[in-house]
Write an enzyme that holds these catalytic residues in place. Structure first.
Site, PDB file in Angstrom:
ATOM      1  N   HIS A 354       0.834  -1.207   0.000  1.00 14.19           N
ATOM      2  CA  HIS A 354       0.000   0.000   0.000  1.00 14.19           C
ATOM      3  C   HIS A 354       0.865   1.252   0.000  1.00 14.19           C
ATOM      4  O   HIS A 354       0.535   2.244  -0.669  1.00 14.19           O
ATOM      5  CB  HIS A 354      -0.941   0.002   1.213  1.00 14.19           C
ATOM      6  CG  HIS A 354      -2.042   1.001   1.103  1.00 14.19           C
ATOM      7  ND1 HIS A 354      -2.054   2.175   1.814  1.00 14.19           N
ATOM      8  CD2 HIS A 354      -3.160   1.013   0.324  1.00 14.19           C
ATOM      9  CE1 HIS A 354      -3.147   2.846   1.503  1.00 14.19           C
ATOM     10  NE2 HIS A 354      -3.846   2.174   0.606  1.00 14.19           N
ATOM     11  N   CYS A 355       1.968   1.206   0.722  1.00 10.27           N
ATOM     12  CA  CYS A 355       2.837   2.392   0.853  1.00 10.27           C
ATOM     13  C   CYS A 355       3.514   2.783  -0.459  1.00 10.27           C
ATOM     14  O   CYS A 355       3.969   3.921  -0.598  1.00 10.27           O
ATOM     15  CB  CYS A 355       3.933   2.138   1.881  1.00 10.27           C
ATOM     16  SG  CYS A 355       3.365   1.524   3.452  1.00 10.27           S
TER      17      CYS A 355
END
Ligand code: KQY
Length: 367
Positions: A354-355
């Site tokens: 996600h990052c």
């Protein structure tokens, strides 16, 4: 591309949930040798797998430095756009624009970025190239931008349901290195105005040892309106237990912006993941100091997945909890394929799938 001097709320723009349809996605090719071990070789391979999966169902742009441009272009398939753009590292979630839409068009938000805490407890210096990326990307996509460069916020520190609710953590948003001159109410007001939401649910904390000051995107994520997954452990002796339990208690007694109670699905973490001496040996130093020490615990969580149009791309850690985590996500996202990617080589950099991704919502005028 122009800078807009009002706010998304005033203009009828809002941030949609990640599970809503996307126009595309942005990633940044990794190379920083004090973040990514052994010069980023293994991290690049993991990034490529993630990119290939996302690009099967949405338009993907990967930004690469001059040094890595040729390598990125060679490693990534032709349906992925590669553009040369300088950055300090590869965390698209945190400093690519947060996009808002009115259904007809999209606009970007440029939040201030100071490497997760600036000179107080930031993770590297300088961060000036990262901090310019939102502007450059709005130019690239020819989209107008709200410029909130004086308010420090990373995209990984917020999750929205697209229906008026935002979840965040106090550990991050109220940290000393971000907006310590603002009160909690003032910070919340920025979220209301710029994400166009009605309610903020404040969790106290995130994942144990998460060096971002505990971003929400590693502990809790919406899977649909009024339903979240929460990183969980049943081991009461693990420091993570009290942290996850606190989040669980808050979410269980809260309602969302529409007054609905929240269903919490426990997504059990892998066993504690620690970095080895061999892995540390592949990391360059920063300011003459090692960036990690052997045995250091890494902030491993299955919640750090990306919801693409056609897939949920989730991290695997080579742990017995991998398959149960995949099963739960498959049950919750039954219209999407759940695609695991072995992500230890990304976790070593301090974040996960996600990052390193930033979605761009679909909009009426999209071709
Ligand atoms: O969003 C993130 N999790 C990024 C963490 C960056 C850490 C830098 N080593």
């Amino acid at each position: 591309m122009k800078i807009i001097n009002s706010t998304p709320k005033a203009d009828g723009f809002y941030m949609p949930a990640e599970f809503s349809p996307h126009y595309g996605c942005i990633m940044i090719f990794p190379e920083r040798s004090d973040s990514w071990h052994y010069g980023g070789y293994a991290a690049r391979k993991a990034f490529v797998k993630i990119a290939e999966t996302i690009a099967q169902s949405e338009r993907l742009t990967v930004c690469a430095s001059e040094r890595q441009y040729e390598n990125a272009r060679r490693m990534l398939p032709d349906n992925i756009r590669v553009v040369e753009m300088s950055s300090n590292d590869s965390w698209a979630r945190d400093y690519a624009p947060t996009f808002v839409t009115d259904g007809k068009d999209i606009r970007g938000i440029n939040w201030g970025f100071n490497a997760w805490g600036g000179l107080e407890d930031g993770l590297y210096f300088p961060w000036d190239l990262d901090n310019k990326m939102a502007r450059k990307l709005c130019d690239l996509y020819e989209k107008d931008m709200y410029d909130l460069g004086n308010f420090i916020l990373e995209g990984g520190s917020i999750h929205v349901d697209g229906e008026g609710t935002c979840i965040t953590t106090e550990a991050c948003l109220l940290s000393k290195g971000r907006n310590s001159m603002l009160t909690k109410a003032e910070i919340e007001n920025y979220l209301h105005e710029y994400l166009n939401i009605e309610k903020v649910i404040w969790l106290k904390n995130g994942i144990y040892k998460d060096e971002t000051n505990e971003h929400v995107d590693n502990i809790c994520a919406f899977v649909k309106p009024s339903e979240v997954v929460l990183a969980w452990t049943d081991d009461e002796n693990d420091p993570q237990y009290a942290m996850s339990k606190s989040c669980y208690d808050i979410l269980s007694r809260e309602t969302d912006a529409k007054g609905r109670s929240i269903t919490v699905h426990k997504l059990r973490c892998p066993k504690p993941v620690t970095i080895t001496a061999e892995e540390c040996g592949g990391l360059d130093t920063m300011d003459f100091q090692p960036t990690r020490t052997p045995g250091e615990r890494l902030a491993a969580s299955y919640v750090n997945f990306y919801i693409a149009n056609g897939a949920v791309v989730m991290p695997f850690f080579g742990d017995p909890a991998d398959e149960p985590a995949r099963d739960l996500l498959a049950e919750l996202f039954h219209t999407r394929e759940v695609v695991p990617v072995y992500a230890r080589d990304i976790l070593i950099g301090g974040g996960n799938i996600h990052c390193i991704t930033q979605q761009i919502p679909i909009f009426g005028g999209a071709k």
